[in-house]
Design an enzyme around this catalytic site. Structure first.
Site, PDB file in Angstrom:
ATOM      1  N   LYS A  57      -5.374   6.632   5.517  1.00  0.00           N
ATOM      2  CA  LYS A  57      -6.593   6.320   6.608  1.00  0.00           C
ATOM      3  C   LYS A  57      -6.557   7.446   7.725  1.00  0.00           C
ATOM      4  O   LYS A  57      -7.516   7.842   8.300  1.00  0.00           O
ATOM      5  CB  LYS A  57      -6.438   5.176   7.106  1.00  0.00           C
ATOM      6  CG  LYS A  57      -6.938   3.955   6.032  1.00  0.00           C
ATOM      7  CD  LYS A  57      -7.212   2.791   6.684  1.00  0.00           C
ATOM      8  CE  LYS A  57      -7.904   1.801   5.664  1.00  0.00           C
ATOM      9  NZ  LYS A  57      -8.063   0.463   6.290  1.00  0.00           N
ATOM     10  N   LYS A 115      -8.939   4.971  -5.764  1.00  0.00           N
ATOM     11  CA  LYS A 115      -9.398   3.444  -5.921  1.00  0.00           C
ATOM     12  C   LYS A 115     -10.741   3.241  -5.435  1.00  0.00           C
ATOM     13  O   LYS A 115     -11.143   4.202  -4.434  1.00  0.00           O
ATOM     14  CB  LYS A 115      -8.295   2.594  -5.305  1.00  0.00           C
ATOM     15  CG  LYS A 115      -8.528   2.637  -3.812  1.00  0.00           C
ATOM     16  CD  LYS A 115      -7.761   1.375  -3.116  1.00  0.00           C
ATOM     17  CE  LYS A 115      -8.134   1.405  -1.490  1.00  0.00           C
ATOM     18  NZ  LYS A 115      -7.418   0.248  -0.638  1.00  0.00           N
ATOM     19  N   LYS A 130     -14.403   0.479  -0.085  1.00  0.00           N
ATOM     20  CA  LYS A 130     -15.538   0.082   0.848  1.00  0.00           C
ATOM     21  C   LYS A 130     -15.801   1.179   1.552  1.00  0.00           C
ATOM     22  O   LYS A 130     -17.202   1.337   2.049  1.00  0.00           O
ATOM     23  CB  LYS A 130     -15.268  -0.978   1.757  1.00  0.00           C
ATOM     24  CG  LYS A 130     -15.125  -2.392   1.142  1.00  0.00           C
ATOM     25  CD  LYS A 130     -15.123  -3.657   2.199  1.00  0.00           C
ATOM     26  CE  LYS A 130     -13.889  -4.439   1.695  1.00  0.00           C
ATOM     27  NZ  LYS A 130     -12.776  -4.925   2.757  1.00  0.00           N
TER      28      LYS A 130
HETATM   29  P1  TYM Z   1      -9.144  -5.058   2.222  1.00  0.00           P
HETATM   30  O1  TYM Z   1     -10.514  -5.862   3.097  1.00  0.00           O
HETATM   31  O2  TYM Z   1      -9.300  -3.562   2.009  1.00  0.00           O
HETATM   32  O3  TYM Z   1      -9.497  -5.966   0.743  1.00  0.00           O
HETATM   33  C1  TYM Z   1      -9.424  -6.986   0.337  1.00  0.00           C
HETATM   34  C2  TYM Z   1      -8.605  -7.585  -1.067  1.00  0.00           C
HETATM   35  O4  TYM Z   1      -9.170  -6.514  -2.171  1.00  0.00           O
HETATM   36  C3  TYM Z   1      -8.193  -5.916  -2.524  1.00  0.00           C
HETATM   37  N1  TYM Z   1      -8.735  -4.481  -3.150  1.00  0.00           N
HETATM   38  C4  TYM Z   1      -8.689  -4.187  -4.172  1.00  0.00           C
HETATM   39  N2  TYM Z   1      -8.246  -4.667  -5.485  1.00  0.00           N
HETATM   40  C5  TYM Z   1      -8.307  -4.107  -6.574  1.00  0.00           C
HETATM   41  N3  TYM Z   1      -8.920  -2.870  -6.716  1.00  0.00           N
HETATM   42  C6  TYM Z   1      -9.481  -2.233  -5.830  1.00  0.00           C
HETATM   43  N4  TYM Z   1     -10.149  -0.867  -5.606  1.00  0.00           N
HETATM   44  C7  TYM Z   1      -9.226  -2.901  -4.315  1.00  0.00           C
HETATM   45  N5  TYM Z   1      -9.644  -2.584  -3.157  1.00  0.00           N
HETATM   46  C8  TYM Z   1      -9.343  -3.577  -2.154  1.00  0.00           C
HETATM   47  C9  TYM Z   1      -7.123  -5.737  -1.697  1.00  0.00           C
HETATM   48  O5  TYM Z   1      -5.717  -5.254  -2.226  1.00  0.00           O
HETATM   49  C10 TYM Z   1      -7.346  -6.978  -0.804  1.00  0.00           C
HETATM   50  O6  TYM Z   1      -6.523  -8.219  -1.398  1.00  0.00           O
HETATM   51  N6  TYM Z   1      -5.113  -5.424   4.854  1.00  0.00           N
HETATM   52  C11 TYM Z   1      -6.063  -6.344   3.896  1.00  0.00           C
HETATM   53  C12 TYM Z   1      -6.588  -7.379   4.623  1.00  0.00           C
HETATM   54  C13 TYM Z   1      -5.720  -8.337   5.118  1.00  0.00           C
HETATM   55  C14 TYM Z   1      -4.881  -9.294   4.607  1.00  0.00           C
HETATM   56  C15 TYM Z   1      -3.980  -9.995   5.443  1.00  0.00           C
HETATM   57  C16 TYM Z   1      -4.675  -9.451   3.128  1.00  0.00           C
HETATM   58  C17 TYM Z   1      -5.580  -8.551   6.737  1.00  0.00           C
HETATM   59  N7  TYM Z   1      -4.691  -9.607   6.714  1.00  0.00           N
HETATM   60  C18 TYM Z   1      -3.314 -10.959   4.962  1.00  0.00           C
HETATM   61  C19 TYM Z   1      -3.517 -10.527   2.716  1.00  0.00           C
HETATM   62  C20 TYM Z   1      -2.853 -11.145   4.016  1.00  0.00           C
HETATM   63  C21 TYM Z   1      -7.108  -5.198   3.336  1.00  0.00           C
HETATM   64  O7  TYM Z   1      -7.416  -4.268   4.333  1.00  0.00           O
HETATM   65  O8  TYM Z   1      -8.095  -5.584   2.247  1.00  0.00           O
END
Ligand code: TYM
Length: 334
Positions: free
Chosen positions: A113, A195, A198
């Site tokens: 990032k 990957k 968003k």
């Molecule tokens: P975020 O918002 O980027 O994504 C949410 C969830 O979706 C999963 N994910 C994917 N899984 C498969 N293929 C992909 N291309 C893909 N892109 C995203 C992510 O692994 C996630 O599970 N840091 C985290 C948010 C967070 C969090 C937490 C998660 C904040 N606090 C505590 C678990 C526990 C994040 O940015 O997810």
């Protein structure tokens, strides 16, 4: 025996996409009967990248409603907005004093990032995994359903918890990641070695949960594949990453094994296969979209759900935070 506790979060940085759905959100829904589930729309995390206020507000509500439309049942599952609970920021500060600079420097997501946002490498982007650890540890979560990209952050959460427990006494439950066996890392449709994300600037790269049927099918029709003509899964072969991705998606959406999917399309061309994957994804999205439209129109109901979830989350997280402050040596009053 009490049920195990689940915690997970999603950022409201854009409409959730197919990767979020298959990598994490589908499990969030399926885990609700067996576990005590707590899920959060993590808006504090979202501001590590610059957000437009009106858009952030709208997307937070949108993400909340999408989660309900997917089947998160707010009667039994806690679904709250992170900024409604100040304990997350408080514990994050505390845990930042138990996290090493070197540990944060090794986080691949920070490296990615910061490379993409050279003009805004803020301290929050660097300390972000500490806030994530605080999210999880506040609720004494046993399991954290996430996609494969979050594995390193979860390992850090465990390391921080172990360090704190060793410094004082047993305080935090050690969380385990819960990563799906298939579609744990859904790839971009236009650059299938990356990957699905968003923040991808190319709208054809990812499929949003609210994309129309036509849009979904069009994006799959244009998905990048290769110059062979065989629909077979070849793990690790970069040349086949497009077909591997489409097969994983089709398998996860249809519930069929990869080899059954290969059998179904044996002898067929890429064109037909891509349309079939697009249709299967659009079919899966259709009921979610209908329910979403109903929910997002009911502003008062959504806000009521957010409020009661915030209050309940504060009661749970407050217990952990008080315990932490006491162990550290902060003065308490009655
Ligand atoms: P975020 O918002 O980027 O994504 C949410 C969830 O979706 C999963 N994910 C994917 N899984 C498969 N293929 C992909 N291309 C893909 N892109 C995203 C992510 O692994 C996630 O599970 N840091 C985290 C948010 C967070 C969090 C937490 C998660 C904040 N606090 C505590 C678990 C526990 C994040 O940015 O997810």
């Amino acid at each position: 025996m009490s049920k195990k506790i689940i915690f997970s979060g999603i950022q409201p940085t854009n409409t959730p996409h197919l990767g979020n759905y298959l990598g994490a959100l589908k499990n969030w829904v399926n885990m609700q009967d067996e576990y005590d589930c707590i899920y959060s729309v993590v808006d504090l995390h979202a501001i590590t990248l610059r957000q437009e206020p009106a858009k952030l507000r709208a997307q937070t509500k949108e993400t909340y409603a999408i989660l309900m439309a997917l089947g998160i049942d707010v009667e039994k599952t806690l679904l709250f907005v992170q900024s409604h609970n100040q304990h997350h920021a408080e514990l994050a500060w505390t845990l930042s004093c138990y996290t090493q600079f070197g540990e944060l420097s090794r986080m691949t997501q920070f490296k990615d990032k910061s490379a993409k946002n050279e003009e805004n490498i803020n301290a929050g982007l660097f300390t972000y995994p500490i806030l994530q650890a605080a999210d999880i540890l506040l609720y004494q979560a046993d399991l954290v359903p996430v996609g494969a990209d979050q594995k390193q952050h979860l390992e850090l959460s465990r390391d921080i918890a172990v360090r704190f427990n060793n410094a004082y006494s047993e305080t935090f439950t050690l969380p385990e990641p819960y990563i799906p066996t298939s579609a744990a890392k859904v790839k971009s449709l236009t650059e299938p070695t990356k990957k699905m994300s968003k923040s991808d600037e190319n709208p054809g790269a990812s499929v949003g949960l609210l994309d129309s049927r036509d849009e979904v099918i069009r994006k799959f029709k244009r998905a990048v594949t290769d110059s062979d003509a065989e629909i077979v899964f070849d793990e690790g072969n970069v040349e086949k990453s497009g077909i591997n991705n489409l097969l994983s998606i089709y398998s996860a959406v249809s519930g069929k094994s990869i080899s059954d999917c290969e059998g179904e399309f044996a002898g067929k061309g890429y064109g037909d296969f891509k349309i079939a994957v697009g249709e299967a994804v659009a079919d899966a999205f259709a009921p979610i979209q209908t329910e979403y439209e109903r929910l997002i129109a009911d502003k008062a109901y959504l806000e009521g759900c957010m409020k009661s979830a915030a209050e309940k989350s504060l009661r749970i997280s407050g217990k952990t935070l008080r315990k932490v402050y006491k162990k550290i040596g902060f003065v308490q009053y009655q």
